[in-house]
Design a protein around this motif. Structure first.
Motif, PDB file in Angstrom:
ATOM      1  N   ILE A 207     -45.914  76.513-100.488  1.00 31.37           N
ATOM      2  CA  ILE A 207     -46.269  77.349-101.643  1.00 31.37           C
ATOM      3  C   ILE A 207     -44.948  77.694-102.354  1.00 31.37           C
ATOM      4  N   PRO A 208     -44.761  77.297-103.650  1.00 28.14           N
ATOM      5  CA  PRO A 208     -43.433  77.349-104.283  1.00 28.14           C
ATOM      6  C   PRO A 208     -42.772  78.728-104.225  1.00 28.14           C
ATOM      7  N   HIS A 209     -43.534  79.814-104.454  1.00 23.40           N
ATOM      8  CA  HIS A 209     -42.881  81.129-104.519  1.00 23.40           C
ATOM      9  C   HIS A 209     -42.427  81.646-103.149  1.00 23.40           C
ATOM     10  N   LEU A 210     -42.742  80.906-102.083  1.00 20.48           N
ATOM     11  CA  LEU A 210     -42.297  81.322-100.748  1.00 20.48           C
ATOM     12  C   LEU A 210     -40.810  81.040-100.527  1.00 20.48           C
ATOM     13  N   HIS A 211     -40.270  80.119-101.307  1.00 21.81           N
ATOM     14  CA  HIS A 211     -38.965  79.567-100.981  1.00 21.81           C
ATOM     15  C   HIS A 211     -37.847  80.600-100.785  1.00 21.81           C
ATOM     16  N   PRO A 212     -37.606  81.543-101.716  1.00 21.69           N
ATOM     17  CA  PRO A 212     -36.479  82.472-101.518  1.00 21.69           C
ATOM     18  C   PRO A 212     -36.669  83.345-100.286  1.00 21.69           C
ATOM     19  N   ALA A 213     -37.897  83.811-100.047  1.00 24.41           N
ATOM     20  CA  ALA A 213     -38.137  84.665 -98.878  1.00 24.41           C
ATOM     21  C   ALA A 213     -37.981  83.848 -97.592  1.00 24.41           C
ATOM     22  N   ALA A 214     -38.443  82.604 -97.612  1.00 20.44           N
ATOM     23  CA  ALA A 214     -38.318  81.754 -96.412  1.00 20.44           C
ATOM     24  C   ALA A 214     -36.845  81.479 -96.113  1.00 20.44           C
ATOM     25  N   THR A 215     -36.044  81.326 -97.147  1.00 23.67           N
ATOM     26  CA  THR A 215     -34.607  81.103 -96.942  1.00 23.67           C
ATOM     27  C   THR A 215     -33.972  82.343 -96.313  1.00 23.67           C
ATOM     28  N   ALA A 216     -34.363  83.525 -96.814  1.00 23.78           N
ATOM     29  CA  ALA A 216     -33.825  84.771 -96.234  1.00 23.78           C
ATOM     30  C   ALA A 216     -34.226  84.880 -94.767  1.00 23.78           C
ATOM     31  N   LEU A 217     -35.476  84.530 -94.472  1.00 20.47           N
ATOM     32  CA  LEU A 217     -35.958  84.606 -93.079  1.00 20.47           C
ATOM     33  C   LEU A 217     -35.189  83.619 -92.196  1.00 20.47           C
ATOM     34  N   ALA A 218     -34.905  82.469 -92.742  1.00 20.01           N
ATOM     35  CA  ALA A 218     -34.189  81.444 -91.955  1.00 20.01           C
ATOM     36  C   ALA A 218     -32.788  81.909 -91.574  1.00 20.01           C
ATOM     37  N   HIS A 219     -32.193  82.787 -92.402  1.00 20.12           N
ATOM     38  CA  HIS A 219     -30.797  83.191 -92.155  1.00 20.12           C
ATOM     39  C   HIS A 219     -30.659  84.593 -91.571  1.00 20.12           C
ATOM     40  N   ALA A 220     -31.786  85.326 -91.430  1.00 22.61           N
ATOM     41  CA  ALA A 220     -31.690  86.721 -90.971  1.00 22.61           C
ATOM     42  C   ALA A 220     -31.240  86.787 -89.519  1.00 22.61           C
ATOM     43  N   GLN A 221     -30.493  87.842 -89.214  1.00 16.68           N
ATOM     44  CA  GLN A 221     -30.025  88.054 -87.830  1.00 16.68           C
ATOM     45  C   GLN A 221     -30.921  89.035 -87.084  1.00 16.68           C
ATOM     46  N   HIS A 222     -31.461  90.015 -87.822  1.00 18.36           N
ATOM     47  CA  HIS A 222     -32.390  90.964 -87.186  1.00 18.36           C
ATOM     48  C   HIS A 222     -33.539  91.230 -88.163  1.00 18.36           C
ATOM     49  N   VAL A 223     -34.694  90.721 -87.808  1.00 18.41           N
ATOM     50  CA  VAL A 223     -35.889  90.886 -88.642  1.00 18.41           C
ATOM     51  C   VAL A 223     -36.711  92.040 -88.071  1.00 18.41           C
ATOM     52  N   VAL A 224     -37.017  93.018 -88.933  1.00 19.05           N
ATOM     53  CA  VAL A 224     -37.945  94.084 -88.547  1.00 19.05           C
ATOM     54  C   VAL A 224     -39.202  93.907 -89.388  1.00 19.05           C
ATOM     55  N   VAL A 225     -40.345  93.876 -88.707  1.00 19.77           N
ATOM     56  CA  VAL A 225     -41.625  93.721 -89.404  1.00 19.77           C
ATOM     57  C   VAL A 225     -42.445  94.982 -89.160  1.00 19.77           C
ATOM     58  N   ILE A 226     -43.054  95.501 -90.224  1.00 22.30           N
ATOM     59  CA  ILE A 226     -44.051  96.559 -90.020  1.00 22.30           C
ATOM     60  C   ILE A 226     -45.398  96.021 -90.477  1.00 22.30           C
ATOM     61  N   THR A 227     -46.408  96.197 -89.633  1.00 20.11           N
ATOM     62  CA  THR A 227     -47.738  95.709 -90.014  1.00 20.11           C
ATOM     63  C   THR A 227     -48.709  96.874 -90.147  1.00 20.11           C
ATOM     64  N   GLY A 228     -49.746  96.623 -90.971  1.00 19.96           N
ATOM     65  CA  GLY A 228     -50.826  97.580 -91.137  1.00 19.96           C
ATOM     66  C   GLY A 228     -52.160  96.862 -91.001  1.00 19.96           C
ATOM     67  N   ALA A 229     -53.215  97.602 -91.304  1.00 24.71           N
ATOM     68  CA  ALA A 229     -54.572  97.115 -91.059  1.00 24.71           C
ATOM     69  C   ALA A 229     -54.855  95.759 -91.716  1.00 24.71           C
ATOM     70  N   GLY A 230     -54.157  95.445 -92.823  1.00 25.47           N
ATOM     71  CA  GLY A 230     -54.430  94.199 -93.546  1.00 25.47           C
ATOM     72  C   GLY A 230     -54.204  92.957 -92.700  1.00 25.47           C
ATOM     73  N   ILE A 231     -53.258  93.013 -91.743  1.00 23.55           N
ATOM     74  CA  ILE A 231     -53.008  91.791 -90.958  1.00 23.55           C
ATOM     75  C   ILE A 231     -54.171  91.517 -90.011  1.00 23.55           C
ATOM     76  N   SER A 232     -54.933  92.546 -89.661  1.00 21.87           N
ATOM     77  CA  SER A 232     -56.071  92.345 -88.757  1.00 21.87           C
ATOM     78  C   SER A 232     -57.385  92.140 -89.507  1.00 21.87           C
ATOM     79  N   ALA A 233     -57.331  92.226 -90.848  1.00 19.18           N
ATOM     80  CA  ALA A 233     -58.566  92.078 -91.632  1.00 19.18           C
ATOM     81  C   ALA A 233     -59.198  90.704 -91.386  1.00 19.18           C
ATOM     82  N   GLU A 234     -58.335  89.685 -91.264  1.00 18.01           N
ATOM     83  CA  GLU A 234     -58.862  88.326 -91.054  1.00 18.01           C
ATOM     84  C   GLU A 234     -59.325  88.094 -89.615  1.00 18.01           C
TER      85      GLU A 234
END
Ligand code: BJW
Length: 251
Positions: A2-29
């Motif tokens: 998906i074209p608009h993913l590219h900059p965020a995917a690049t940041a994720l590829a180079h991150a040293q410490h990723v912190v994720v916060i999730t809410g109810a939306g991730i369990s909706a599916e």
């Protein structure tokens, strides 16, 4: 990709410490209803102020525990979806490359753990675990409906059980707040996934991480109060976007 993913995917590829916060939306599916979505939110039929407060439990423990038992059984039978699974895969990959991953969840459903995530900090507790109102000891009730509302405590005669969750006006577990604070000190990428970002203190974590120099990635089909502060706001479902993002970052 998906074209608009590219900059965020690049940041994720180079991150040293990723912190994720999730809410109810991730369990909706996974079939678990969110709290505030206009058409299908859990609280379309139930008023949170009536049910998710210590005052409500004191006033009407039978109704409150019936509602939580119904939700507990739904969480026990739910399965993780591709969004949960992508985060577990990301954690494994970062660990294998000597990088860090911290998952802060506002969800009480334990689906991240079921998907294989290890470093999970439950900010709002767990609905799978229940707590004695007299001794604060916790227990994991069997996966059948309760027969008495409120359920009796197995620890103290005449005491009752409540869900081991954090209600409005209650403090978040100190250990969870400390772990979140430590994680945000070294985090260089903060991802907010499937949360309306309106419930504090969790809603303030992204801003805190940003002030400490992290980039902010948001994944949500709808804009939230966090969107204007985010470095990247990806509009879509976590179950679609997260697997694509993680695939691309780890490629
Ligand atoms: C998708 C999707 C898909 C859909 N993919 N996305 C500072 C300012 C103002 C108020 C306060 C403040 N500090 C504290 C407060 C008071 C209060 C608060 O925040 N009130 C606000 C509502 C104004 N906070 C508290 O009381 C907290 N305690 C505390 O701070 O103690 C100290 C203190 C007390 C009093 C005063 C001051 C200090 C405790 C908060 C506890 C929250 N508890 C709940 C219930 C847990 C138990 C249960 O499950 O029943 O936690 S409330 C409910 O909201 C639940 C959730 O974890 C939480 C957040 O909701 P979430 O996850 O964001 O869900 P939704 O439904 O809101 O959003 C879903 C999102 O998903 C949407 O954006 C969709 O678009 C998206 N989505 N499908 C990706 N497929």
């Amino acid at each position: 990709m998906i074209p608009h993913l590219h900059p965020a995917a690049t940041a994720l590829a180079h991150a040293q410490h990723v912190v994720v916060i999730t809410g109810a939306g991730i369990s909706a599916e996974s079939g678990i209803r969110t709290f505030r979505d206009t058409m299908e939110g859990l609280w379309k039929d139930f008023d949170p102020a009536t049910l998710a407060t210590p005052e409500a439990f004191e006033r009407d423990p039978a109704t409150v525990t019936r509602w939580y038992d119904w939700r507990r059984l739904g969480c026990l039978t739910a399965e993780p979806n591709p969004g949960h699974i992508a985060l577990a895969r990301l954690e494994r990959n970062l660990a294998a490359t000597d990088r860090h991953f911290t998952l802060l969840t506002q969800n009480v459903d334990r689906l991240h753990q079921k998907a294989g995530s290890h470093n999970v900090i439950e900010l709002h507790g767990s609905i799978i675990q229940w707590r004695c109102t007299a001794s604060s000891r916790t227990t994991t009730p069997p996966p059948e409906p309760f027969t008495t509302f409120p359920p009796p405590s197995p620890f103290v005669p005449s005491a009752i059980l409540r869900p081991d969750v954090v209600w409005f006006g209650e403090s978040l577990p100190e250990s969870a707040l400390d772990a979140a604070d430590i994680a945000m000190r070294s985090c260089d990428l903060f991802c907010s996934i499937g949360t309306s970002s309106v419930v504090y203190p969790a809603a303030g974590f992204a801003e805190l991480a940003r002030r400490r120099g992290a980039s902010i990635l948001e994944i949500n089909p709808n804009p939230t109060p966090l969107s204007p502060l985010a470095t990247w706001s990806l509009r879509g479902k976590a179950g679609d976007l997260l697997p694509a993002l993680v695939d691309h970052a780890l490629a």
